[in-house]
Design a protein around this motif. Structure first.
Motif, mmCIF file in Angstrom:
data_model
loop_
_atom_site.group_PDB
_atom_site.id
_atom_site.type_symbol
_atom_site.label_atom_id
_atom_site.label_comp_id
_atom_site.label_asym_id
_atom_site.label_seq_id
_atom_site.Cartn_x
_atom_site.Cartn_y
_atom_site.Cartn_z
ATOM 1 N N GLY A 166 -1.230 2.351 3.711
ATOM 2 C CA GLY A 166 -1.996 2.572 2.486
ATOM 3 C C GLY A 166 -2.987 3.715 2.646
ATOM 4 N N VAL A 167 -3.628 3.793 3.811
ATOM 5 C CA VAL A 167 -4.575 4.883 4.095
ATOM 6 C C VAL A 167 -3.847 6.223 4.136
ATOM 7 N N VAL A 168 -2.664 6.245 4.776
ATOM 8 C CA VAL A 168 -1.873 7.489 4.863
ATOM 9 C C VAL A 168 -1.533 8.003 3.468
ATOM 10 N N TYR A 169 -1.019 7.118 2.615
ATOM 11 C CA TYR A 169 -0.669 7.525 1.245
ATOM 12 C C TYR A 169 -1.914 7.925 0.453
ATOM 13 N N GLY A 170 -2.988 7.172 0.596
ATOM 14 C CA GLY A 170 -4.216 7.483 -0.138
ATOM 15 C C GLY A 170 -4.785 8.834 0.244
ATOM 16 N N ASN A 171 -4.827 9.134 1.552
ATOM 17 C CA ASN A 171 -5.359 10.427 2.008
ATOM 18 C C ASN A 171 -4.505 11.591 1.531
ATOM 19 N N ALA A 172 -3.199 11.337 1.350
ATOM 20 C CA ALA A 172 -2.293 12.405 0.904
ATOM 21 C C ALA A 172 -2.285 12.560 -0.615
ATOM 22 N N GLY A 173 -3.006 11.694 -1.328
ATOM 23 C CA GLY A 173 -3.097 11.812 -2.783
ATOM 24 C C GLY A 173 -2.068 10.985 -3.543
ATOM 25 N N TYR A 174 -1.267 10.172 -2.825
ATOM 26 C CA TYR A 174 -0.300 9.296 -3.489
ATOM 27 C C TYR A 174 -0.972 7.957 -3.790
ATOM 28 N N ASP A 175 -1.793 7.945 -4.831
ATOM 29 C CA ASP A 175 -2.647 6.781 -5.104
ATOM 30 C C ASP A 175 -1.846 5.532 -5.448
ATOM 31 N N SER A 176 -0.773 5.676 -6.213
ATOM 32 C CA SER A 176 -0.006 4.488 -6.612
ATOM 33 C C SER A 176 0.630 3.823 -5.389
ATOM 34 N N LEU A 177 1.150 4.630 -4.455
ATOM 35 C CA LEU A 177 1.733 4.066 -3.233
ATOM 36 C C LEU A 177 0.645 3.485 -2.331
ATOM 37 N N GLY A 178 -0.499 4.184 -2.255
ATOM 38 C CA GLY A 178 -1.617 3.664 -1.473
ATOM 39 C C GLY A 178 -2.046 2.304 -1.992
ATOM 40 N N SER A 199 -11.241 -7.341 5.213
ATOM 41 C CA SER A 199 -12.474 -6.656 4.797
ATOM 42 C C SER A 199 -12.202 -5.198 4.450
ATOM 43 N N TYR A 200 -11.466 -4.485 5.323
ATOM 44 C CA TYR A 200 -11.146 -3.068 5.068
ATOM 45 C C TYR A 200 -10.340 -2.919 3.773
ATOM 46 N N THR A 201 -9.363 -3.822 3.584
ATOM 47 C CA THR A 201 -8.482 -3.725 2.422
ATOM 48 C C THR A 201 -9.239 -3.958 1.124
ATOM 49 N N LEU A 202 -10.063 -4.985 1.083
ATOM 50 C CA LEU A 202 -10.841 -5.273 -0.124
ATOM 51 C C LEU A 202 -11.758 -4.107 -0.475
ATOM 52 N N MET A 203 -12.337 -3.487 0.540
ATOM 53 C CA MET A 203 -13.227 -2.348 0.310
ATOM 54 C C MET A 203 -12.483 -1.216 -0.406
ATOM 55 N N ASN A 204 -11.251 -0.943 0.017
ATOM 56 C CA ASN A 204 -10.459 0.116 -0.625
ATOM 57 C C ASN A 204 -9.967 -0.291 -2.007
ATOM 58 N N LEU A 205 -9.603 -1.558 -2.177
ATOM 59 C CA LEU A 205 -9.124 -2.018 -3.480
ATOM 60 C C LEU A 205 -10.228 -1.952 -4.536
ATOM 61 N N VAL A 206 -11.468 -2.205 -4.129
ATOM 62 C CA VAL A 206 -12.590 -2.070 -5.071
ATOM 63 C C VAL A 206 -12.690 -0.625 -5.555
ATOM 64 N N LEU A 207 -12.538 0.329 -4.632
ATOM 65 C CA LEU A 207 -12.618 1.750 -5.008
ATOM 66 C C LEU A 207 -11.487 2.118 -5.975
ATOM 67 N N TYR A 208 -10.273 1.629 -5.719
ATOM 68 C CA TYR A 208 -9.157 1.901 -6.630
ATOM 69 C C TYR A 208 -9.438 1.312 -8.014
ATOM 70 N N SER A 209 -10.033 0.118 -8.056
ATOM 71 C CA SER A 209 -10.361 -0.500 -9.341
ATOM 72 C C SER A 209 -11.408 0.313 -10.085
ATOM 73 N N PHE A 210 -12.389 0.865 -9.340
ATOM 74 C CA PHE A 210 -13.382 1.739 -9.964
ATOM 75 C C PHE A 210 -12.706 2.958 -10.589
ATOM 76 N N GLU A 211 -11.771 3.570 -9.839
ATOM 77 C CA GLU A 211 -11.119 4.785 -10.319
ATOM 78 C C GLU A 211 -10.304 4.527 -11.587
#
Length: 633
Positions: A166-178, A199-211
């Motif tokens: 998920g981090v790899v896809y997110g850093n590359a800009g593939y948000d839906s796959l991330g 904990s790490y996963t929830l932190m990233n999912l909150v950011l995606y929900s914000f976006e």
């Protein structure tokens, strides 16, 4: 007093752990001095020492890993896979990625040969970490997928593998796959009770929900983070929770709650002994105060950041802080100070961009040097071979030239493919912009006609009705019939106006608009029209809603005019991020092979489906027609 006691206990615990590790290391070193121990036992001791030093001494890790590999090779490759893994970790810690990949590859070969799943999983995981997100993206994805495949039977490790992808896809800009792999990691970490990666996963999912501005979803994730904070009671976990909670309250503009959350985050940082997190928390609080309009407190928070930053300069945080401070000073009216911080921000931005360029150049230079070294080695081998056989030398030269030509040709072909892909992308973007302009123009023209019908023609009909009504006292049957005809005409004009620009679509949402449209059409046309909604709520922007509504209008109109249907069914479903529109009738059908013919209506439908990046499936025979349009998120 309570904090001081906690710090004292923490120091004592660390000292005890350190003492225990030191004692174990000294014991192992003493054992290694004995000449009587067997080589296999010595190899295991080297591995234990390497693992013990892994967290705090890279040089010692490398030393014992090398000794382990050397001795393994002298003993029929005993535990060579594990010792090679340790040496690969040592080179990665030293940022020597080529050497790290070499030994990790050796570990992978042995793991595949012996079908050692545990070794393969660790080797693949660390191999992925040696790859660059930009230049080695495809390979990094493939390696990460291999780790996921190996961890399928263990949700604890599967959570880590899915999170990393998920981090790899997110850093590359593939948000839906991330987002897809973060959600999988959430499920795996909950089943496998891997609270660290939960904990790490929830932190990233909150950011995606914000976006995506899905604040209800963000709150649900935050509730889980709250539970995890209370359960684990780890400062870093709670710090991440309070930081995200503060951002949530800022978004919903409950600024008092946001301030409390950020202050709680600062309190958690005090137990972390991390200048980075201290600075991060003060910048976040300062940014909050700017949003809340409390500019004096914002300046105080930025001052605290700068004080810590003096001894721990961190440009990535300076970049953020100086930009926010410039904004705060500007709002206060301190334009000179604001300009000073703005200049600092611009300078850091330029520096960071320059560093990125330098990194790219350094990577290219490293690859070039590797090619040069490989070439030198090849030349030395050729020189040695000359004394043995001139024929062999010529063969090697010919093969080398052939390989070089093939590589050049392959590189040229790849470049041509990339250019072709770029051209296709540009053409696609141009088509989308053209379609968007045409559809916007069509909606504006519909709005204009609707207004003219409502304000002009309908007004005139109302005036005529009023004048005729004044003559009704004569009980003239013709006048009564004329008034009835004017009422019917007014209703039709109103219906046409609403179909052109449906108020329910403008004021509510797609479901309301389609439902109202079907009811209105039922009242004026013979076929029975039904509407059904299945699955989750449908959340689209107004352009997407307008296009889907026009598609429904066109398909229903076609069924009424051309199919001579007795029943028409309209269905909208939204299941697992798959939005599906289905329009079915029991009419006479049409030739499926002529869908792409000259009919303007179906061409409009096809254009709108392409604009929405959807797929259209048409099935028609003498018993009726079914058209399904699928749009995947």
């Amino acid at each position: 007093m309570k904090n001081q006691l906690f710090c004292l206990l923490f120091i004592l615990l660390c000292s005890a752990l350190s003492f225990g590790q030191t004692k174990e290391i000294d014991s192992l070193k003493a054992e290694l001095l004995k000449s009587s121990i067997q080589d296999t036992t010595r190899i295991r001791m080297y591995m234990t020492l390497a693992n013990t030093y892994h967290s705090y001494s890279v040089d010692s890790l490398a030393k014992y890993a090398k000794l382990g590999v050397k001795l393994s090779k002298l003993n029929n490759d005993y535990l060579l896979g594990r010792t090679s893994l340790n040496l690969g970790l040592a080179f990665r810690a030293r940022n020597q990625m080529d050497s790290s990949r070499y030994y990790l590859n050796n570990a992978l070969k042995i793991g595949k040969l012996k079908k050692d799943t545990l070794l393969l999983r660790y080797a693949y995981t660390n191999y992925a970490l040696t790859l660059m997100d930009d230049t080695d993206f495809d390979e990094k994805v493939q390696v990460s997928l291999e780790v996921i495949k190996l961890a399928q039977d263990n949700n604890y490790y599967l959570a880590e593998a899915e999170y990393n992808l998920g981090v790899v896809y997110g850093n590359a800009g593939y948000d839906s796959l991330g987002l897809k792999y973060f959600k999988r990691a959430l499920t795996s970490s909950e089943i496998g009770e891997n609270n660290k990666f939960l904990s790490y996963t929830l932190m990233n999912l909150v950011l995606y929900s914000f976006e995506s501005n899905n604040l209800d979803e963000a709150k649900a994730y935050l509730d889980k983070m709250s539970t995890l904070c209370e359960k684990m009671k780890l400062p870093k976990v709670c710090f991440n929770y309070y930081q995200r909670l503060g951002a949530y309250y800022d978004k919903v503009e409950i600024f008092d709650n946001a301030e409390k959350a950020y202050l709680n985050a600062i309190q958690e940082v005090e137990n972390m002994n991390s200048p980075y997190h201290q600075m991060y928390s003060h910048i976040s609080l300062g940014e909050h105060y700017v949003l809340a309009g409390n500019l004096e407190k914002a300046i105080q928070s930025f001052d605290k950041f700068e004080k810590i930053n003096e001894n721990n300069p961190t440009r990535s945080l300076e970049f953020w802080a100086f930009k926010q401070r410039a904004e705060a000073e500007k709002l206060i009216g301190n334009h000179e100070i604001s300009n000073k911080y703005l200049e600092k921000y611009i300078k850091i931005n330029d520096s960071l961009n320059s560093e990125k360029n330098k990194t790219s150049i350094a990577n290219a230079e490293a690859k070039y040097q590797t090619v040069i070294k490989d070439k030198e080695i090849a030349e030395q081998k050729l020189a040695l071979a000359e004394s043995k056989s001139k024929t062999r030398t010529m063969n090697i030269l010919i093969v080398s030239l052939l390989l070089g030509s093939i590589l050049l040709w392959f590189s040229f072909r790849q470049r041509q493919k990339r250019m072709q892909q770029q051209l296709v992308t540009i053409e696609r973007e141009q088509e989308v912009r053209t379609l968007e302009s045409l559809m916007e123009g069509e909606e504006k023209e519909r709005l204009r006609i609707a207004k003219e019908l409502h304000d002009g023609v309908n007004g005139d009909l109302a005036a005529i009705k009023f004048k005729l009504a004044s003559l009704l006292e004569t009980n003239n049957q013709v006048i009564n019939e004329a008034v009835a005809m004017i009422d019917t005409s007014s209703e039709q004009v109103r219906a046409i106006s609403h179909n052109l620009v449906p108020p329910s679509l403008r004021d509510f949402n797609l479901l309301e608009a389609v439902g109202t449209y079907c009811e209105n059409m039922n009242s004026v046309h013979q076929p029975e029209i039904t509407f059904q909604h299945l699955g989750n709520a449908i959340v689209l922007n107004k352009k997407q809603e307008a296009n889907l509504f026009r598609i429904v209008q066109e398909l229903v109109t076609n069924s009424i005019k051309h199919a001579k249907a007795k029943e028409i069914h309209v269905q909208l479903s939204n299941v697992e991020n798959n939005l599906q529109l289905t329009v079915e009738d029991d009419g006479k059908g049409f030739d499926e092979n002529n869908v792409n013919g000259d009919g303007i209506g179906m061409q409009n439908v096809k254009s709108r489906v392409e604009y929405l990046n959807g797929l259209m499936d048409v099935k028609s025979d003498g018993k009726g027609t079914s058209i399904t349009i699928t749009i995947t998120d």
